[in-house]
Design a protein around this motif. Structure first.
Motif, PDB file in Angstrom:
ATOM      1  N   ALA A 148     -22.769   4.472  11.046  1.00  0.00           N
ATOM      2  CA  ALA A 148     -22.210   5.618  10.325  1.00  0.00           C
ATOM      3  C   ALA A 148     -23.305   6.670  10.152  1.00  0.00           C
ATOM      4  CB  ALA A 148     -21.671   5.176   8.969  1.00  0.00           C
ATOM      5  N   LEU A 149     -23.044   7.883  10.642  1.00  0.00           N
ATOM      6  CA  LEU A 149     -24.068   8.930  10.613  1.00  0.00           C
ATOM      7  C   LEU A 149     -23.809  10.001   9.555  1.00  0.00           C
ATOM      8  CD1 LEU A 149     -24.752   9.508  14.440  1.00  0.00           C
ATOM      9  CD2 LEU A 149     -25.934   7.991  12.842  1.00  0.00           C
ATOM     10  N   GLU A 150     -22.539  10.144   9.119  1.00  0.00           N
ATOM     11  CA  GLU A 150     -22.251  11.159   8.099  1.00  0.00           C
ATOM     12  C   GLU A 150     -20.938  10.822   7.401  1.00  0.00           C
ATOM     13  OE1 GLU A 150     -22.139  16.028   7.587  1.00  0.00           O
ATOM     14  OE2 GLU A 150     -21.450  15.156   9.470  1.00  0.00           O
ATOM     15  N   ASP A 151     -20.968  10.781   6.088  1.00  0.00           N
ATOM     16  CA  ASP A 151     -19.756  10.556   5.285  1.00  0.00           C
ATOM     17  C   ASP A 151     -18.990   9.319   5.724  1.00  0.00           C
ATOM     18  OD1 ASP A 151     -20.407  12.934   4.035  1.00  0.00           O
ATOM     19  OD2 ASP A 151     -19.043  14.141   5.257  1.00  0.00           O
ATOM     20  N   GLY A 152     -19.711   8.266   6.121  1.00  0.00           N
ATOM     21  CA  GLY A 152     -19.062   7.033   6.550  1.00  0.00           C
ATOM     22  C   GLY A 152     -18.483   7.088   7.949  1.00  0.00           C
ATOM     23  N   LYS A 153     -18.632   8.209   8.637  1.00  0.00           N
ATOM     24  CA  LYS A 153     -18.092   8.371   9.987  1.00  0.00           C
ATOM     25  C   LYS A 153     -19.191   8.159  11.029  1.00  0.00           C
ATOM     26  CE  LYS A 153     -14.460  11.682   8.673  1.00  0.00           C
ATOM     27  NZ  LYS A 153     -14.670  11.636   7.216  1.00  0.00           N
ATOM     28  N   SER A 154     -18.780   7.650  12.183  1.00  0.00           N
ATOM     29  CA  SER A 154     -19.770   7.337  13.224  1.00  0.00           C
ATOM     30  C   SER A 154     -20.191   8.575  14.008  1.00  0.00           C
ATOM     31  CB  SER A 154     -19.202   6.287  14.190  1.00  0.00           C
ATOM     32  OG  SER A 154     -18.019   6.763  14.806  1.00  0.00           O
ATOM     33  N   THR A 155     -19.409   9.640  13.950  1.00  0.00           N
ATOM     34  CA  THR A 155     -19.767  10.857  14.684  1.00  0.00           C
ATOM     35  C   THR A 155     -20.500  11.836  13.777  1.00  0.00           C
ATOM     36  OG1 THR A 155     -17.602  11.804  14.175  1.00  0.00           O
ATOM     37  CG2 THR A 155     -17.839  10.710  16.308  1.00  0.00           C
ATOM     38  N   LEU A 156     -21.497  12.492  14.350  1.00  0.00           N
ATOM     39  CA  LEU A 156     -22.187  13.597  13.678  1.00  0.00           C
ATOM     40  C   LEU A 156     -21.988  14.825  14.561  1.00  0.00           C
ATOM     41  CD1 LEU A 156     -24.166  14.495  11.352  1.00  0.00           C
ATOM     42  CD2 LEU A 156     -25.996  14.205  13.038  1.00  0.00           C
TER      43      LEU A 156
ATOM     44  N   ARG B 101     -21.150  17.916   9.840  1.00  0.00           N
ATOM     45  CA  ARG B 101     -20.031  18.475   9.075  1.00  0.00           C
ATOM     46  C   ARG B 101     -20.524  19.315   7.910  1.00  0.00           C
ATOM     47  NH1 ARG B 101     -19.120  13.537  10.551  1.00  0.00           N
ATOM     48  NH2 ARG B 101     -17.313  13.068  11.873  1.00  0.00           N
ATOM     49  N   ALA B 102     -21.604  18.869   7.287  1.00  0.00           N
ATOM     50  CA  ALA B 102     -22.146  19.615   6.151  1.00  0.00           C
ATOM     51  C   ALA B 102     -22.584  21.004   6.585  1.00  0.00           C
ATOM     52  CB  ALA B 102     -23.320  18.857   5.527  1.00  0.00           C
ATOM     53  N   GLY B 103     -23.226  21.103   7.756  1.00  0.00           N
ATOM     54  CA  GLY B 103     -23.662  22.397   8.268  1.00  0.00           C
ATOM     55  C   GLY B 103     -22.486  23.299   8.589  1.00  0.00           C
ATOM     56  N   LEU B 104     -21.462  22.719   9.237  1.00  0.00           N
ATOM     57  CA  LEU B 104     -20.276  23.509   9.572  1.00  0.00           C
ATOM     58  C   LEU B 104     -19.558  23.957   8.301  1.00  0.00           C
ATOM     59  CD1 LEU B 104     -18.826  24.518  12.083  1.00  0.00           C
ATOM     60  CD2 LEU B 104     -17.428  22.436  12.041  1.00  0.00           C
ATOM     61  N   ARG B 105     -19.504  23.070   7.316  1.00  0.00           N
ATOM     62  CA  ARG B 105     -18.845  23.398   6.036  1.00  0.00           C
ATOM     63  C   ARG B 105     -19.577  24.540   5.324  1.00  0.00           C
ATOM     64  NH1 ARG B 105     -18.124  18.384   4.727  1.00  0.00           N
ATOM     65  NH2 ARG B 105     -20.079  18.158   3.560  1.00  0.00           N
ATOM     66  N   ASP B 106     -20.903  24.477   5.310  1.00  0.00           N
ATOM     67  CA  ASP B 106     -21.684  25.541   4.672  1.00  0.00           C
ATOM     68  C   ASP B 106     -21.410  26.885   5.341  1.00  0.00           C
ATOM     69  OD1 ASP B 106     -22.768  23.758   2.900  1.00  0.00           O
ATOM     70  OD2 ASP B 106     -24.732  23.633   3.883  1.00  0.00           O
ATOM     71  N   TYR B 107     -21.367  26.850   6.683  1.00  0.00           N
ATOM     72  CA  TYR B 107     -21.121  28.099   7.410  1.00  0.00           C
ATOM     73  C   TYR B 107     -19.719  28.640   7.118  1.00  0.00           C
ATOM     74  CZ  TYR B 107     -20.225  31.471  11.027  1.00  0.00           C
ATOM     75  OH  TYR B 107     -19.874  32.623  11.676  1.00  0.00           O
ATOM     76  N   LEU B 108     -18.708  27.746   7.223  1.00  0.00           N
ATOM     77  CA  LEU B 108     -17.334  28.196   7.033  1.00  0.00           C
ATOM     78  C   LEU B 108     -17.052  28.586   5.584  1.00  0.00           C
ATOM     79  CD1 LEU B 108     -15.476  25.644   9.339  1.00  0.00           C
ATOM     80  CD2 LEU B 108     -16.043  28.023   9.834  1.00  0.00           C
TER      81      LEU B 108
ATOM     82  N   ARG C 254     -30.915   9.240  10.473  1.00  0.00           N
ATOM     83  CA  ARG C 254     -29.663   8.756   9.883  1.00  0.00           C
ATOM     84  C   ARG C 254     -29.333   7.351  10.382  1.00  0.00           C
ATOM     85  NH1 ARG C 254     -25.728  13.225   8.281  1.00  0.00           N
ATOM     86  NH2 ARG C 254     -27.014  15.097   8.126  1.00  0.00           N
ATOM     87  N   ALA C 255     -29.520   7.144  11.693  1.00  0.00           N
ATOM     88  CA  ALA C 255     -29.225   5.828  12.269  1.00  0.00           C
ATOM     89  C   ALA C 255     -30.143   4.761  11.680  1.00  0.00           C
ATOM     90  CB  ALA C 255     -29.385   5.888  13.788  1.00  0.00           C
ATOM     91  N   GLU C 256     -31.418   5.082  11.542  1.00  0.00           N
ATOM     92  CA  GLU C 256     -32.366   4.110  10.980  1.00  0.00           C
ATOM     93  C   GLU C 256     -32.043   3.812   9.530  1.00  0.00           C
ATOM     94  OE1 GLU C 256     -36.245   4.983  13.834  1.00  0.00           O
ATOM     95  OE2 GLU C 256     -36.016   6.130  11.973  1.00  0.00           O
ATOM     96  N   GLY C 257     -31.595   4.828   8.796  1.00  0.00           N
ATOM     97  CA  GLY C 257     -31.203   4.600   7.409  1.00  0.00           C
ATOM     98  C   GLY C 257     -30.043   3.628   7.306  1.00  0.00           C
TER      99      GLY C 257
END
Length: 424
Positions: A33-41, A58-65, A112-115
């Motif tokens: 899981a790389l972001e918000d429990g989802k496997s895709t970043l 997603r966080a970056g896209l959300r900030d922009y939008l 993120r993967a190592e975390g």
């Protein structure tokens, strides 16, 4: 819990639109899981000028939008193999080298993967398209070397590569009970890649698999190209594309191609472009289009519009029509798009993909009836016209849909475990 049967290495799928990391562990999900429990970043970097921060995915896209002032970078993989990789851009008043942007993103993916894994990775198999660059082996080699250099710069001591459709084949092979000859159709964000592979449970135990690969090929066409053609056909005419000036001349089209292409959108925001478009607006035969265009530039809404076009394309894969909102720069306005418009805009791209698949079958030395299964993966393989045309070339083959966004990362993990073994 003993980690002795956990794979030593991971598989990293750095995609044009999304990235994943796979790691084989008994009894656990392959993809981390790389972001918000989802496997895709999502392969997105956003530089927030308001609080001088950087966000990813997603966080970056959300900030922009959400309208934060800053700079969005997407489709970073498209820079590999192009002259832009050593180019520079201005971010928050500082000059940033595109190569460093890729390094920053891949370092974030690895972190993120190592975390999630609870350990560091020093070995990895990276996915790569069959061709980073069509018809240019020297540029293709440079692209792979660049990606390898970046991977080593972020702390990976041993790096190897696998073609993305071959990786997807390895993931599919884990589900088989008997031998099949499979055409893997990996239609991603930036490329369409194909492999004809002989797969079976017995063959899955062998480390060296090249004798099972009957043919490889691809073409530099992916989801972002379908976005671009849909944008040029439906959105850009609302901004003046293919309109005329009072002199009878066509409006220059460079800005529209820039706005329809993810990694060139930012170039539309320069002072020179603003001055040029204001001058053209005075002589426009369709001034309302230039009103929208100037508002889009002023609001820096190019990426927002590109995102709306992409969402409409995705919706048209399962519906006959979709809404294209325009309110960010044209309050109260919207446009309805139809699947027919998407298919008309996509026809040239689909034809090129058909030609590539036909060539793969010839290279494999197989008749259409010699393929048992067509295995679709990659987010853009959901485009109905594309899928119909590929399936029509192989009418007797069974059609299987893999995890559209995860098959490659999972297959790279299988390959990584074979190449580098398990933790001692």
């Amino acid at each position: 819990m003993s980690h002795s049967s956990h794979a030593r290495a991971c598989g990293i799928d750095f995609g044009t639109s999304n990235s994943t990391v796979g790691w084989l562990r008994p009894g656990q999900a392959t993809l981390l899981a790389l972001e918000d429990g989802k496997s895709t970043l999502p392969s997105v970097v956003f530089f927030n000028a308001e609080d001088n921060s950087v966000s990813f995915g997603r966080a970056g896209l959300r900030d922009y939008l959400d309208g934060y002032e800053g700079r969005l970078m997407r489709s970073l993989k498209s820079l590999l193999g192009s002259s832009l990789i050593d180019g520079r851009t201005e971010v928050q008043g500082s000059i940033v080298v595109f190569r460093d942007l890729l390094t920053q993103f891949i370092a974030n993916v690895k972190s993120r993967a190592e975390g999630q894994a609870g350990r560091s990775f020093e070995q990895a198999v990276l996915g790569r398209p069959v061709f980073f660059v069509d018809d240019d082996t020297a540029a293709d080699r440079v692209a792979e070397e660049t990606l390898g250099d970046i991977a080593r710069a972020v702390g990976l001591k041993e790096v190897s590569f696998q073609f993305e459709p071959i990786a997807a084949a390895f993931q599919y092979e884990t589900t088989l009970a008997h031998e099949e000859v499979v055409l893997v159709a990996d239609i991603g964000g930036g490329t369409s890649d194909f492999s004809v592979v002989r797969l079976s449970p017995a063959r899955a135990k062998v480390t060296e698999r090249w004798s099972d690969v009957l043919a490889n090929g691809g073409v530099h066409i992916g989801g972002t190209d379908f976005d671009k053609q849909l944008s040029l056909a439906t959105a850009m005419p609302l901004l003046g594309f293919r309109s005329r000036l009072t002199s009878g001349r066509d409006v220059p089209n460079g800005i529209y191609y820039d706005l329809a292409t993810w990694h060139t959108i930012n170039s539309a925001y320069s002072r020179q472009v603003w001055t040029d478009q204001q001058r053209l607006a005075v002589d426009a035969m369709e001034p309302e289009c230039f009103t929208r265009l100037l508002a889009l530039i002023r609001e820096r809404a190019g990426h927002w519009l590109a995102h709306q076009v992409e969402q409409a394309k995705i919706a048209l894969s399962s519906h006959d029509s979709a809404n294209l909102p325009l309110e960010r720069f044209a309050p109260g306005e919207q446009k309805t798009l139809t699947r027919i418009e998407l298919e008309l805009a996509s026809e040239m791209l689909v034809k090129k993909v058909e030609i590539a698949v036909s060539q793969i079958l010839r290279d494999a030395g197989l008749p259409a009836g010699g393929i048992d299964t067509v295995f679709f993966t990659g987010g853009s393989s959901g485009i109905p016209l594309l899928r119909r045309r590929i399936a029509a070339l192989l009418p007797r083959a069974r059609v299987v849909e893999g995890d559209l966004f995860g098959s490659i990362g999972a297959g790279l993990a299988v390959d990584a475990a074979r190449r580098y073994g398990t933790l001692s």
